[in-house]
Design an enzyme around this catalytic site. Structure first.
Site, PDB file in Angstrom:
ATOM      1  N   SER A 111       0.825  -1.193   0.000  1.00 30.99           N
ATOM      2  CA  SER A 111       0.000   0.000   0.000  1.00 30.99           C
ATOM      3  C   SER A 111       0.875   1.264   0.000  1.00 30.99           C
ATOM      4  CB  SER A 111      -0.976  -0.054   1.184  1.00 30.99           C
ATOM      5  OG  SER A 111      -2.038   0.851   1.026  1.00 30.99           O
ATOM      6  N   ASP A 169      -9.743  -4.891  -4.421  1.00 27.53           N
ATOM      7  CA  ASP A 169      -9.169  -3.947  -3.457  1.00 27.53           C
ATOM      8  C   ASP A 169     -10.005  -2.675  -3.424  1.00 27.53           C
ATOM      9  OD1 ASP A 169      -7.563  -2.175  -1.941  1.00 27.53           O
ATOM     10  OD2 ASP A 169      -5.749  -3.230  -2.565  1.00 27.53           O
ATOM     11  N   HIS A 196      -7.596  -5.799  -0.034  1.00 25.53           N
ATOM     12  CA  HIS A 196      -6.434  -5.018   0.391  1.00 25.53           C
ATOM     13  C   HIS A 196      -5.618  -5.777   1.430  1.00 25.53           C
ATOM     14  CE1 HIS A 196      -4.268  -1.266   0.290  1.00 25.53           C
ATOM     15  NE2 HIS A 196      -4.314  -1.151   1.610  1.00 25.53           N
TER      16      HIS A 196
END
Length: 220
Positions: A111, A169, A196
């Site tokens: 991320s 995601d 995610h």
């Protein structure tokens, strides 16, 4: 040294996501570390900036952290931040971790940590001596929208990368991760059906190992 390192596992410096920390990242990458056992070792580092306001799972010893902010104490991946803050300290923190806990072969970012790892790749490809890494695995990454960060993406980044994209995601849309991959020379893109997180089921495990095998000592 080369002869001694023939059989050693690769070493990856792990860069966690926004609102995580080294400890949280370690807890959430157990399946990945198991999948890589014997082939690659993952050593994570905490971002230098505590996120203001903490969170419901906050404890004073281990506040959630971030690598940079798009607004005062906040972060949104899609925000075109006029005055992003904190990135230089984070680049320095990565440089220090590479030096103090190294040697490392590559980076594994998740991320916001993947976005940071991509920036490190850009600097490395330009010859920045602070970042002696050979490759990166970027999970749920994105390119920073801040104009001040635009220079990282001006030319194709010539460092081998594996981009892991979650079709479901909801935090970092798959399109953003694919867009980041396009800033690299010959990126490998691995899609998974999940959301995610750092996936480590059989198909992803195979893709990680196939990619990492390109960099095993003695294979070159």
């Amino acid at each position: 040294v080369a002869a001694m390192s023939e059989g050693r596992p690769l070493r990856l410096l792990g860069l966690h996501g926004y609102r995580q920390s080294e400890r949280r990242f370690r807890q959430r990458t157990g399946a990945l570390r198991k999948a890589l056992r014997g082939r690659a070792e993952l050593v994570a580092v905490s971002a230098p900036h505590p996120v203001p306001g903490g969170g419901e799972d906050d404890d004073g010893d281990d506040p959630p952290r971030g690598w940079w902010f798009s607004g005062p104490g906040t972060f949104e991946a899609g925000e075109v931040a006029a005055a992003p803050a904190g990135l230089e300290e984070s680049l320095s923190a990565v440089a220090v971790a590479l030096k103090d806990h190294g040697p490392f072969d590559g980076l594994l970012g998740f991320s916001q940590g993947a976005a940071l790892a991509a920036m490190v790749c850009a600097l490395r490809a330009r010859g920045d001596p602070r970042f002696p890494v050979t490759f990166a695995i970027l999970v749920a990454g994105f390119a920073s929208r801040a104009p001040a960060h635009g220079h990282f993406y001006q030319e194709p980044i010539a460092l081998p990368t594996l981009h892991v994209v979650g079709d479901a995601d909801a935090v970092i849309a798959a399109s953003l991760s694919r867009e980041l991959a396009q800033h690299f020379v010959e990126p490998v893109v691995l899609t998974h059906p999940g959301g995610h997180f750092v996936p480590a089921a059989a198909p992803q495990k195979k893709a990680y190992l196939d990619f990492l095998d390109r960099f095993r000592p003695g294979r070159g």
